[in-house]
Design a protein around this motif. Structure first.
Motif, PDB file in Angstrom:
ATOM      1  N   ILE A  84       0.898  -1.404  -0.069  1.00 25.35           N
ATOM      2  CA  ILE A  84       0.092   0.097   0.081  1.00 25.35           C
ATOM      3  C   ILE A  84       0.876   1.206   0.068  1.00 25.35           C
ATOM      4  O   ILE A  84       0.600   2.216  -0.649  1.00 25.35           O
ATOM      5  N   LYS A  85       1.847   1.239   0.596  1.00 30.61           N
ATOM      6  CA  LYS A  85       2.947   2.342   0.953  1.00 30.61           C
ATOM      7  C   LYS A  85       3.570   2.508  -0.288  1.00 30.61           C
ATOM      8  O   LYS A  85       3.660   3.893  -0.867  1.00 30.61           O
ATOM      9  N   SER A  86       3.926   1.651  -0.973  1.00 32.42           N
ATOM     10  CA  SER A  86       4.724   1.672  -2.405  1.00 32.42           C
ATOM     11  C   SER A  86       3.721   2.376  -3.243  1.00 32.42           C
ATOM     12  O   SER A  86       3.941   3.115  -4.154  1.00 32.42           O
ATOM     13  N   PHE A  87       2.331   1.854  -3.350  1.00 34.53           N
ATOM     14  CA  PHE A  87       1.508   2.179  -4.276  1.00 34.53           C
ATOM     15  C   PHE A  87       1.170   3.928  -4.191  1.00 34.53           C
ATOM     16  O   PHE A  87       1.156   4.582  -5.221  1.00 34.53           O
ATOM     17  N   VAL A 108      13.929  -3.878 -12.997  1.00 34.20           N
ATOM     18  CA  VAL A 108      14.092  -4.474 -11.421  1.00 34.20           C
ATOM     19  C   VAL A 108      15.400  -3.655 -11.093  1.00 34.20           C
ATOM     20  O   VAL A 108      15.162  -2.971  -9.892  1.00 34.20           O
ATOM     21  N   TYR A 109      16.272  -3.838 -11.768  1.00 36.61           N
ATOM     22  CA  TYR A 109      17.563  -3.057 -11.484  1.00 36.61           C
ATOM     23  C   TYR A 109      17.585  -1.470 -11.518  1.00 36.61           C
ATOM     24  O   TYR A 109      17.982  -0.819 -10.691  1.00 36.61           O
ATOM     25  N   TYR A 110      16.678  -1.026 -12.409  1.00 32.63           N
ATOM     26  CA  TYR A 110      16.127   0.290 -12.549  1.00 32.63           C
ATOM     27  C   TYR A 110      15.715   0.836 -11.057  1.00 32.63           C
ATOM     28  O   TYR A 110      15.943   1.899 -10.795  1.00 32.63           O
ATOM     29  N   VAL A 111      14.613  -0.085 -10.754  1.00 34.66           N
ATOM     30  CA  VAL A 111      13.907   0.215  -9.593  1.00 34.66           C
ATOM     31  C   VAL A 111      14.980   0.402  -8.202  1.00 34.66           C
ATOM     32  O   VAL A 111      14.928   1.248  -7.623  1.00 34.66           O
ATOM     33  N   ALA A 152       7.964   3.039 -11.306  1.00 38.93           N
ATOM     34  CA  ALA A 152       8.528   1.667 -11.995  1.00 38.93           C
ATOM     35  C   ALA A 152       8.102   0.363 -11.590  1.00 38.93           C
ATOM     36  O   ALA A 152       7.878  -0.345 -12.618  1.00 38.93           O
ATOM     37  N   ALA A 153       7.889   0.085 -10.346  1.00 35.86           N
ATOM     38  CA  ALA A 153       7.682  -1.091 -10.030  1.00 35.86           C
ATOM     39  C   ALA A 153       6.021  -1.468 -10.290  1.00 35.86           C
ATOM     40  O   ALA A 153       6.131  -2.606 -10.660  1.00 35.86           O
TER      41      ALA A 153
END
Length: 292
Positions: free
Chosen positions: A29-32, A248-251, A267-268
């Motif tokens: 939820i936090k990342s969203f 994923v490496y970019y994230v 990006a995720a």
């Protein structure tokens, strides 16, 4: 006071739910929410403005475009080749009795081995001057290849490593699927005069369709999430000139390298949307083509 069954069950589940809620549900939820942070102060944890700025940034970011392109190249390079090779090996292992378990163990070892240890070995194999890969290629008159130092060969090197490491899991699953196919189908095909190739096309592949579908979903999801192999193989980098940079490496780089949490979260979720769409397409195709 006597507790009813529902209350007892809730009390038993509470510790597990607390852990899942703290370390899984809350971060999701936090990342969203963070993906919509347009103006965020990390040190005070204050959001001054929400918006779609992070997604607009990704739309215009050439580095993210390259990460997307590399990710799709990796998926297209790993998934079909890995499935074909693992099916071929599984068919051979299924046809032998002697040392069957020994060969299964040999093929499965890379899958359970640490990615770091495996990558160290492959860094030696891909070494430009002393690597065993160039040594064998020299027998065919091929000049030494700069596997890990060239922008042209960095992604093929990563694909080769990923295919080799994931074969064991696919082989075991295919073997399980092959052993569920009854001899009745093959005996009927032999009576009808079907040769080995015809039996493979008309009996083995259709009966293995659910197994192949499962492996394809798992392989695509894992390939889109590739990170460990890149980090270990290229010594904490994304290859020369970001030639092996994936989403994923970019994230990871945006989050831990630049502390740009909003862009990293956006990006995720772009990657999540891509994987979700591919999974839905696979389920749609499975309903049309696969019979259980």
């Amino acid at each position: 006071m006597k507790l009813n069954d529902t209350t007892k069950a809730a009390l038993y589940l509470f510790p597990a739910l607390l852990i899942v809620g703290t370390f899984v549900i809350y971060p999701i939820i936090k990342s969203f929410l963070m993906s919509f942070y347009a103006d965020y102060d990390f040190f005070t944890d204050v959001v001054h403005r929400y918006g779609f700025d992070n997604f607009v940034y990704l739309w215009n970011d050439t580095v993210f475009h390259k990460a997307l392109q590399n990710t799709f190249v990796f998926v297209l390079g790993v998934v079909p080749i890995s499935i074909i090779i693992s099916l071929w090996i599984a068919l051979m292992l299924n046809s032998i009795n002697a040392l069957n378990k020994f060969f299964r163990t040999i093929y499965f070892i890379p899958f359970v081995t640490s990615v770091v240890a495996v990558s160290i070995v492959w860094r030696w194999i891909f070494h430009s001057n002393y690597g065993i890969m160039n040594y064998f290629l020299g027998f065919f008159g091929i000049e030494p290849i700069q596997w890990l130092a060239s922008t042209e060969w960095a992604m093929p090197s990563l694909i080769i490593l990923a295919i080799w490491k994931g074969l064991g899991y696919n082989i075991i699953i295919f073997l399980a699927g092959l052993q569920t196919i009854g001899d009745t189908y093959y005996n009927a095909a032999r009576i009808d005069g079907a040769k080995r190739w015809s039996r493979f096309i008309h009996v083995t592949l259709p009966q293995l369709a659910p197994t192949t579908f499962f492996i394809s979903i798992i392989s695509i999801i894992n390939s889109f999430k590739v990170f460990d192999e890149i980090y270990a193989l290229f010594d904490g980098k994304a290859g020369p000139s970001n030639s092996a940079l994936t989403v994923v490496y970019y994230v990871f780089n945006k989050f831990y390298g630049e502390w740009d949490f909003g862009v990293a979260s956006a990006a995720a979720y772009v990657l999540f949307a891509i994987i979700f769409i591919f999974t839905l397409l696979q389920f749609y195709i499975s309903k049309k083509k696969i019979t259980y």
